[in-house]
Design a protein around this motif. Structure first.
Motif, PDB file in Angstrom:
ATOM      1  N   GLU A  11       0.823  -1.211   0.000  1.00 56.03           N
ATOM      2  CA  GLU A  11       0.000   0.000   0.000  1.00 56.03           C
ATOM      3  C   GLU A  11       0.859   1.264   0.000  1.00 56.03           C
ATOM      4  O   GLU A  11       0.534   2.254  -0.659  1.00 56.03           O
ATOM      5  N   VAL A  12       1.980   1.235   0.710  1.00 54.47           N
ATOM      6  CA  VAL A  12       2.880   2.383   0.740  1.00 54.47           C
ATOM      7  C   VAL A  12       3.451   2.644  -0.650  1.00 54.47           C
ATOM      8  O   VAL A  12       3.529   3.786  -1.103  1.00 54.47           O
ATOM      9  N   PHE A  13       3.848   1.595  -1.372  1.00 54.57           N
ATOM     10  CA  PHE A  13       4.412   1.773  -2.713  1.00 54.57           C
ATOM     11  C   PHE A  13       3.387   2.303  -3.708  1.00 54.57           C
ATOM     12  O   PHE A  13       3.748   2.865  -4.727  1.00 54.57           O
ATOM     13  N   ARG A  14       2.102   2.156  -3.419  1.00 50.89           N
ATOM     14  CA  ARG A  14       1.051   2.681  -4.306  1.00 50.89           C
ATOM     15  C   ARG A  14       0.728   4.146  -4.023  1.00 50.89           C
ATOM     16  O   ARG A  14       0.032   4.785  -4.801  1.00 50.89           O
ATOM     17  N   LEU A  15       1.215   4.683  -2.918  1.00 55.22           N
ATOM     18  CA  LEU A  15       0.956   6.083  -2.598  1.00 55.22           C
ATOM     19  C   LEU A  15       1.651   6.998  -3.604  1.00 55.22           C
ATOM     20  O   LEU A  15       2.708   6.653  -4.135  1.00 55.22           O
ATOM     21  N   PRO A  16       1.089   8.178  -3.846  1.00 51.14           N
ATOM     22  CA  PRO A  16       1.763   9.125  -4.741  1.00 51.14           C
ATOM     23  C   PRO A  16       2.986   9.721  -4.036  1.00 51.14           C
ATOM     24  O   PRO A  16       3.097   9.655  -2.811  1.00 51.14           O
ATOM     25  N   PRO A  17       3.905  10.324  -4.803  1.00 58.47           N
ATOM     26  CA  PRO A  17       5.054  10.989  -4.166  1.00 58.47           C
ATOM     27  C   PRO A  17       4.572  12.056  -3.190  1.00 58.47           C
ATOM     28  O   PRO A  17       3.586  12.747  -3.467  1.00 58.47           O
ATOM     29  N   MET A  18       5.254  12.180  -2.052  1.00 59.45           N
ATOM     30  CA  MET A  18       4.834  13.190  -1.088  1.00 59.45           C
ATOM     31  C   MET A  18       5.981  13.622  -0.194  1.00 59.45           C
ATOM     32  O   MET A  18       6.905  12.857   0.075  1.00 59.45           O
ATOM     33  N   LEU A  19       5.877  14.866   0.236  1.00 60.65           N
ATOM     34  CA  LEU A  19       6.784  15.457   1.218  1.00 60.65           C
ATOM     35  C   LEU A  19       5.942  15.886   2.411  1.00 60.65           C
ATOM     36  O   LEU A  19       4.890  16.499   2.239  1.00 60.65           O
ATOM     37  N   PHE A  20       6.401  15.557   3.585  1.00 62.03           N
ATOM     38  CA  PHE A  20       5.710  15.973   4.800  1.00 62.03           C
ATOM     39  C   PHE A  20       6.738  16.026   5.911  1.00 62.03           C
ATOM     40  O   PHE A  20       7.905  15.711   5.699  1.00 62.03           O
ATOM     41  N   GLY A  21       6.341  16.446   7.079  1.00 62.05           N
ATOM     42  CA  GLY A  21       7.273  16.469   8.189  1.00 62.05           C
ATOM     43  C   GLY A  21       6.753  17.304   9.334  1.00 62.05           C
ATOM     44  O   GLY A  21       5.558  17.606   9.413  1.00 62.05           O
ATOM     45  N   ALA A  22       7.680  17.710  10.202  1.00 63.55           N
ATOM     46  CA  ALA A  22       7.293  18.445  11.404  1.00 63.55           C
ATOM     47  C   ALA A  22       8.472  19.234  11.932  1.00 63.55           C
ATOM     48  O   ALA A  22       9.620  18.968  11.587  1.00 63.55           O
ATOM     49  N   LEU A 138      13.141  12.726  -4.901  1.00 61.07           N
ATOM     50  CA  LEU A 138      12.118  11.687  -4.856  1.00 61.07           C
ATOM     51  C   LEU A 138      12.275  10.784  -6.069  1.00 61.07           C
ATOM     52  O   LEU A 138      12.273  11.256  -7.210  1.00 61.07           O
ATOM     53  N   THR A 139      12.450   9.493  -5.813  1.00 63.53           N
ATOM     54  CA  THR A 139      12.620   8.488  -6.869  1.00 63.53           C
ATOM     55  C   THR A 139      11.577   7.392  -6.677  1.00 63.53           C
ATOM     56  O   THR A 139      10.869   7.369  -5.662  1.00 63.53           O
ATOM     57  N   LYS A 140      11.504   6.463  -7.614  1.00 61.35           N
ATOM     58  CA  LYS A 140      10.576   5.331  -7.453  1.00 61.35           C
ATOM     59  C   LYS A 140      10.887   4.554  -6.183  1.00 61.35           C
ATOM     60  O   LYS A 140       9.987   4.082  -5.501  1.00 61.35           O
ATOM     61  N   ALA A 141      12.166   4.419  -5.861  1.00 52.36           N
ATOM     62  CA  ALA A 141      12.569   3.656  -4.676  1.00 52.36           C
ATOM     63  C   ALA A 141      12.295   4.426  -3.386  1.00 52.36           C
ATOM     64  O   ALA A 141      12.064   3.835  -2.339  1.00 52.36           O
ATOM     65  N   GLN A 142      12.346   5.770  -3.429  1.00 55.99           N
ATOM     66  CA  GLN A 142      12.071   6.600  -2.250  1.00 55.99           C
ATOM     67  C   GLN A 142      11.191   7.766  -2.693  1.00 55.99           C
ATOM     68  O   GLN A 142      11.661   8.856  -2.976  1.00 55.99           O
ATOM     69  N   HIS A 143       9.895   7.503  -2.744  1.00 54.96           N
ATOM     70  CA  HIS A 143       8.955   8.508  -3.246  1.00 54.96           C
ATOM     71  C   HIS A 143       8.207   9.242  -2.132  1.00 54.96           C
ATOM     72  O   HIS A 143       7.390  10.107  -2.390  1.00 54.96           O
ATOM     73  N   ILE A 144       8.542   8.908  -0.887  1.00 53.48           N
ATOM     74  CA  ILE A 144       7.937   9.550   0.279  1.00 53.48           C
ATOM     75  C   ILE A 144       9.073   9.982   1.198  1.00 53.48           C
ATOM     76  O   ILE A 144       9.995   9.209   1.450  1.00 53.48           O
ATOM     77  N   PHE A 145       9.013  11.238   1.687  1.00 52.32           N
ATOM     78  CA  PHE A 145      10.086  11.715   2.554  1.00 52.32           C
ATOM     79  C   PHE A 145       9.507  12.552   3.676  1.00 52.32           C
ATOM     80  O   PHE A 145       8.677  13.426   3.444  1.00 52.32           O
ATOM     81  N   SER A 146       9.982  12.290   4.884  1.00 51.17           N
ATOM     82  CA  SER A 146       9.598  13.076   6.057  1.00 51.17           C
ATOM     83  C   SER A 146      10.769  13.983   6.429  1.00 51.17           C
ATOM     84  O   SER A 146      11.829  13.509   6.826  1.00 51.17           O
ATOM     85  N   ALA A 147      10.572  15.289   6.262  1.00 50.45           N
ATOM     86  CA  ALA A 147      11.593  16.283   6.590  1.00 50.45           C
ATOM     87  C   ALA A 147      11.300  16.817   7.985  1.00 50.45           C
ATOM     88  O   ALA A 147      10.387  17.616   8.173  1.00 50.45           O
ATOM     89  N   ASP A 148      12.059  16.353   8.958  1.00 49.17           N
ATOM     90  CA  ASP A 148      11.827  16.751  10.343  1.00 49.17           C
ATOM     91  C   ASP A 148      12.865  17.769  10.788  1.00 49.17           C
ATOM     92  O   ASP A 148      14.058  17.646  10.478  1.00 49.17           O
ATOM     93  N   PHE A 149      12.401  18.783  11.521  1.00 51.03           N
ATOM     94  CA  PHE A 149      13.229  19.875  12.002  1.00 51.03           C
ATOM     95  C   PHE A 149      13.090  19.982  13.509  1.00 51.03           C
ATOM     96  O   PHE A 149      12.133  19.488  14.087  1.00 51.03           O
ATOM     97  N   GLN A 150      14.061  20.674  14.118  1.00 52.59           N
ATOM     98  CA  GLN A 150      13.994  20.937  15.541  1.00 52.59           C
ATOM     99  C   GLN A 150      14.449  22.375  15.779  1.00 52.59           C
ATOM    100  O   GLN A 150      15.412  22.844  15.172  1.00 52.59           O
ATOM    101  N   MET A 151      13.749  23.075  16.669  1.00 53.67           N
ATOM    102  CA  MET A 151      14.176  24.412  17.059  1.00 53.67           C
ATOM    103  C   MET A 151      14.847  24.299  18.415  1.00 53.67           C
ATOM    104  O   MET A 151      14.316  23.660  19.327  1.00 53.67           O
ATOM    105  N   ILE A 152      16.036  24.911  18.522  1.00 55.35           N
ATOM    106  CA  ILE A 152      16.796  24.873  19.773  1.00 55.35           C
ATOM    107  C   ILE A 152      17.173  26.292  20.176  1.00 55.35           C
ATOM    108  O   ILE A 152      17.044  27.226  19.392  1.00 55.35           O
ATOM    109  N   GLN A 153      17.651  26.423  21.404  1.00 61.99           N
ATOM    110  CA  GLN A 153      18.177  27.701  21.899  1.00 61.99           C
ATOM    111  C   GLN A 153      19.681  27.667  21.728  1.00 61.99           C
ATOM    112  O   GLN A 153      20.355  26.795  22.267  1.00 61.99           O
ATOM    113  N   GLN A 154      20.232  28.587  20.951  1.00 60.77           N
ATOM    114  CA  GLN A 154      21.674  28.684  20.727  1.00 60.77           C
ATOM    115  C   GLN A 154      22.217  29.775  21.652  1.00 60.77           C
ATOM    116  O   GLN A 154      21.731  30.905  21.620  1.00 60.77           O
ATOM    117  N   PRO A 155      23.218  29.479  22.462  1.00 57.84           N
ATOM    118  CA  PRO A 155      23.752  30.515  23.356  1.00 57.84           C
ATOM    119  C   PRO A 155      24.536  31.574  22.572  1.00 57.84           C
ATOM    120  O   PRO A 155      25.178  31.268  21.569  1.00 57.84           O
TER     121      PRO A 155
END
Length: 162
Positions: A11-22, A138-155
């Motif tokens: 089912e995952v391989f049938r999904l369309p290409p997508m970018l998501f994250g947090a 995004l390729t046929k082998a990796q057509h879904i990607f989760s781009a995750d970020f983090q906000m930190i306090q830099q001194p």
């Protein structure tokens, strides 16, 4: 709340290409005024694939190919907190497979809205989002990607000379 279901590999391989994250950040870093999602802009930019032509004197890139398209803003929303971390998620549904040799996406996050800060927070440092950006193909082998970020306090001392 609707029940969730884990998708099968087929089912995952049938999904369309997508970018998501947090983006996640500690509650101790504060929050924007209003809705949490109003504190960020998720920017997606596509680099088109360079095409080449034989000009008789050699192979040359076709003008107008291999360029960065204008950036677009991805939809975002406030997600439930994860422990002591605030979470804002995003989705870019218009993604497609990238072409060889240099087609790719750049996904980044920018602070937006009003972020009130106590004096102690200003003295302690400044907010930084890591990584600065994700570069994704995004390729046929990796057509879904989760781009995750983090906000930190830099001194502040970390950026002072010597």
């Amino acid at each position: 709340m609707p029940a969730t279901r884990i998708l099968s590999e087929e089912e995952v391989f049938r999904l369309p290409p997508m970018l998501f994250g947090a983006i996640r950040w500690s509650r101790s870093l504060g929050a924007p005024s209003g809705e949490l999602a109003s504190g960020f802009t998720f920017v997606v930019q596509e680099h088109t694939a360079t095409q080449f032509e034989d000009t008789g004197g050699g192979i040359q890139p076709v003008p107008g190919t291999g360029v960065w398209r204008p950036p677009v803003t991805a939809a975002s929303w406030t997600a439930p907190d994860e422990g002591d971390m605030h979470v804002v998620r995003f989705n870019y549904p218009d993604a497609h497979l990238n072409a060889f040799p240099d087609g790719k996406y750049r996904v980044s996050v920018q602070l937006a809205g009003y972020w009130p800060a106590r004096l102690i927070e200003r003295i302690a440092g400044f907010r930084v989002i890591e990584p600065l950006a994700w570069y994704i193909t995004l390729t046929k082998a990796q057509h879904i990607f989760s781009a995750d970020f983090q906000m930190i306090q830099q001194p502040w001392w970390s950026v002072l000379p010597g």
